[in-house]
Design a protein around this motif. Structure first.
Motif, PDB file in Angstrom:
ATOM      1  N   GLY A 123      19.046  30.081  -2.355  1.00 45.08           N
ATOM      2  CA  GLY A 123      17.709  30.150  -1.762  1.00 45.08           C
ATOM      3  C   GLY A 123      16.792  29.040  -2.237  1.00 45.08           C
ATOM      4  N   ILE A 124      16.766  28.795  -3.541  1.00 42.03           N
ATOM      5  CA  ILE A 124      15.888  27.741  -4.075  1.00 42.03           C
ATOM      6  C   ILE A 124      16.398  26.360  -3.685  1.00 42.03           C
ATOM      7  CG2 ILE A 124      14.954  26.764  -6.199  1.00 42.03           C
ATOM      8  CD1 ILE A 124      15.126  29.531  -7.445  1.00 42.03           C
ATOM      9  N   LEU A 125      17.724  26.190  -3.698  1.00 43.14           N
ATOM     10  CA  LEU A 125      18.290  24.891  -3.309  1.00 43.14           C
ATOM     11  C   LEU A 125      17.994  24.571  -1.852  1.00 43.14           C
ATOM     12  CD1 LEU A 125      20.044  22.584  -4.465  1.00 43.14           C
ATOM     13  CD2 LEU A 125      22.032  23.772  -3.542  1.00 43.14           C
ATOM     14  N   ALA A 126      18.076  25.576  -0.979  1.00 45.58           N
ATOM     15  CA  ALA A 126      17.773  25.351   0.434  1.00 45.58           C
ATOM     16  C   ALA A 126      16.318  24.971   0.637  1.00 45.58           C
ATOM     17  CB  ALA A 126      18.106  26.606   1.241  1.00 45.58           C
ATOM     18  N   ALA A 127      15.411  25.633  -0.072  1.00 48.88           N
ATOM     19  CA  ALA A 127      13.985  25.335   0.080  1.00 48.88           C
ATOM     20  C   ALA A 127      13.636  23.959  -0.466  1.00 48.88           C
ATOM     21  CB  ALA A 127      13.160  26.406  -0.630  1.00 48.88           C
ATOM     22  N   TYR A 128      14.261  23.554  -1.546  1.00 44.95           N
ATOM     23  CA  TYR A 128      13.915  22.270  -2.160  1.00 44.95           C
ATOM     24  C   TYR A 128      14.540  21.089  -1.415  1.00 44.95           C
ATOM     25  CZ  TYR A 128      13.703  18.450  -5.492  1.00 44.95           C
ATOM     26  OH  TYR A 128      13.496  17.228  -6.084  1.00 44.95           O
ATOM     27  N   ARG A 182      16.917  34.969   1.223  1.00 46.40           N
ATOM     28  CA  ARG A 182      15.851  34.661   2.184  1.00 46.40           C
ATOM     29  C   ARG A 182      14.469  34.821   1.539  1.00 46.40           C
ATOM     30  NH1 ARG A 182      16.071  34.633   7.699  1.00 46.40           N
ATOM     31  NH2 ARG A 182      18.140  33.778   7.269  1.00 46.40           N
ATOM     32  N   ILE A 183      14.288  35.841   0.720  1.00 41.84           N
ATOM     33  CA  ILE A 183      12.996  36.046   0.053  1.00 41.84           C
ATOM     34  C   ILE A 183      12.718  34.938  -0.953  1.00 41.84           C
ATOM     35  CG2 ILE A 183      11.703  37.608  -1.448  1.00 41.84           C
ATOM     36  CD1 ILE A 183      13.212  39.920  -0.165  1.00 41.84           C
ATOM     37  N   LEU A 184      13.720  34.598  -1.763  1.00 37.77           N
ATOM     38  CA  LEU A 184      13.534  33.560  -2.774  1.00 37.77           C
ATOM     39  C   LEU A 184      13.331  32.188  -2.134  1.00 37.77           C
ATOM     40  CD1 LEU A 184      16.190  34.709  -5.391  1.00 37.77           C
ATOM     41  CD2 LEU A 184      13.710  34.913  -5.556  1.00 37.77           C
ATOM     42  N   ARG A 185      13.950  31.955  -0.998  1.00 32.45           N
ATOM     43  CA  ARG A 185      13.728  30.685  -0.291  1.00 32.45           C
ATOM     44  C   ARG A 185      12.271  30.566   0.145  1.00 32.45           C
ATOM     45  NH1 ARG A 185      13.252  29.449   5.000  1.00 32.45           N
ATOM     46  NH2 ARG A 185      13.704  27.282   5.622  1.00 32.45           N
ATOM     47  N   ALA A 188      10.170  29.758  -2.849  1.00 28.19           N
ATOM     48  CA  ALA A 188      10.398  28.383  -3.321  1.00 28.19           C
ATOM     49  C   ALA A 188       9.723  27.367  -2.402  1.00 28.19           C
ATOM     50  CB  ALA A 188      11.892  28.115  -3.415  1.00 28.19           C
ATOM     51  N   LEU A 189       9.624  27.677  -1.104  1.00 26.21           N
ATOM     52  CA  LEU A 189       8.936  26.767  -0.188  1.00 26.21           C
ATOM     53  C   LEU A 189       7.467  26.601  -0.553  1.00 26.21           C
ATOM     54  CD1 LEU A 189      10.416  27.796   3.293  1.00 26.21           C
ATOM     55  CD2 LEU A 189      10.733  25.621   2.099  1.00 26.21           C
TER      56      LEU A 189
END
Length: 308
Positions: A123-128, A182-185, A188-189
């Motif tokens: 999730g964090i990797l996708a957002a970053y 999905r929540i963590l993404r 992170a956004l």
């Protein structure tokens, strides 16, 4: 000089006595003091700590073989000799519930750790990263969100020849990570454009260093809430699968005790204790985790905090 020496000794002596006392003072970690200050999380921690204590002392308070048959002691109601009664085969239910506590907690914690690690990392990797990485991870997350978890677990468990703890941990962990990712993404956004992230980019830090060293520490409360949420969901799903007969019948757990009670039709024979006590252990653990999750939400969410 001799007149001033007693005065100097009086001023120095208290310092030599107080200093070791301050150094030896036991300090409570900040996160633990926050959880203990909240009534909901304090109540939840108490219940969970009690179940963990039962799991730790289970080998000393149970019989050597909780599944041993003893037809002379079969179908006995709860008493001082058998606190939770016995099964149709004479097995001690108290020993089964105590030893099942250890296996159920380990399985739930391991599945929650695996699912939370996958959810936080992806999730964090996708957002970053964004771009193609974000699209691929979003596609994978959407696939696991659309697929119904319980029917998928039933099909997988039905076709597996080995249904041990490792298999259940992998099945639960690999199917319960998507909704938390999905929540963590989304969180992170909202953090990737903050000043500390931009400063890390300007300093030339690598992607993994920013994800694990900058973004993830600032999302620790949400990650902890995700771990607790997946923990009790894994407990319920595992107990449900074992109740349906899709678990490992050679090991003792809360779900297997309920499965054998249902198979032997104990309620129809007037024996309520094989259902009550393992179900009560599951309820206590899940209620404790739910209250702990509510306390974490109140601590981390300013809108839910009560004005002091």
């Amino acid at each position: 000089m001799s007149q001033l020496q007693p005065l100097v000794e009086q001023e120095v002596a208290p310092l030599t006595v107080v200093a070791p006392h301050r150094r030896g003072r036991l300090r409570v970690p900040g996160w633990l003091s926050l959880l203990l200050a909240n009534p909901k999380s304090r109540f939840g921690l108490t219940l969970v700590a009690f179940m963990v204590f039962v799991a730790l002392i289970a080998p000393w308070i149970s019989v050597s073989n909780p599944t041993e048959f003893n037809l002379l002691a079969a179908r006995q109601a709860p008493s001082w000799h058998h606190l939770f009664g016995t099964t149709d085969q004479g097995s001690d239910i108290f020993s089964q519930v105590a030893l099942g506590t250890r296996r159920s907690l380990i399985l739930g914690a391991a599945a929650a750790l695996l699912a939370t690690t996958l959810a936080a990392t992806l999730g964090i990797l996708a957002a970053y990263c964004g771009g193609i990485v974000d699209e691929l991870i979003n596609f994978l997350t959407s696939v696991f969100l659309v697929i119904p978890t319980i029917p998928l677990l039933i099909v997988i468990s039905g076709y597996l020849s080995n249904r041990g703890m490792l298999t259940m941990v992998l099945v639960l962990g690999l199917t319960l990570w998507a909704f938390e990712a999905r929540i963590l993404r989304g969180q992170a956004l909202s953090l990737r454009s903050r000043d500390f992230v931009l400063a890390a980019k300007t300093a030339g830090e690598s992607t993994w260093r920013i994800v694990f060293g900058e973004l993830m520490p600032n999302m620790i409360s949400r990650i902890a809430a995700a771990f607790v949420l997946v923990f009790y969901i894994a407990l319920l799903v595992d107990a449900g699968l074992e109740f349906l007969g899709l678990g490992d019948t050679s090991h003792v757990s809360w779900g297997m005790v309920l499965y054998w009670a249902q198979t032997n039709s104990t309620v129809l024979q007037g024996e309520w204790w094989p259902f009550l006590f393992p179900g009560l252990a599951l309820v206590i653990t899940v209620v404790g985790l739910v209250f702990l999750l509510a306390g974490i939400d109140e601590i981390s969410n300013p809108r839910l905090r009560r004005s002091r």
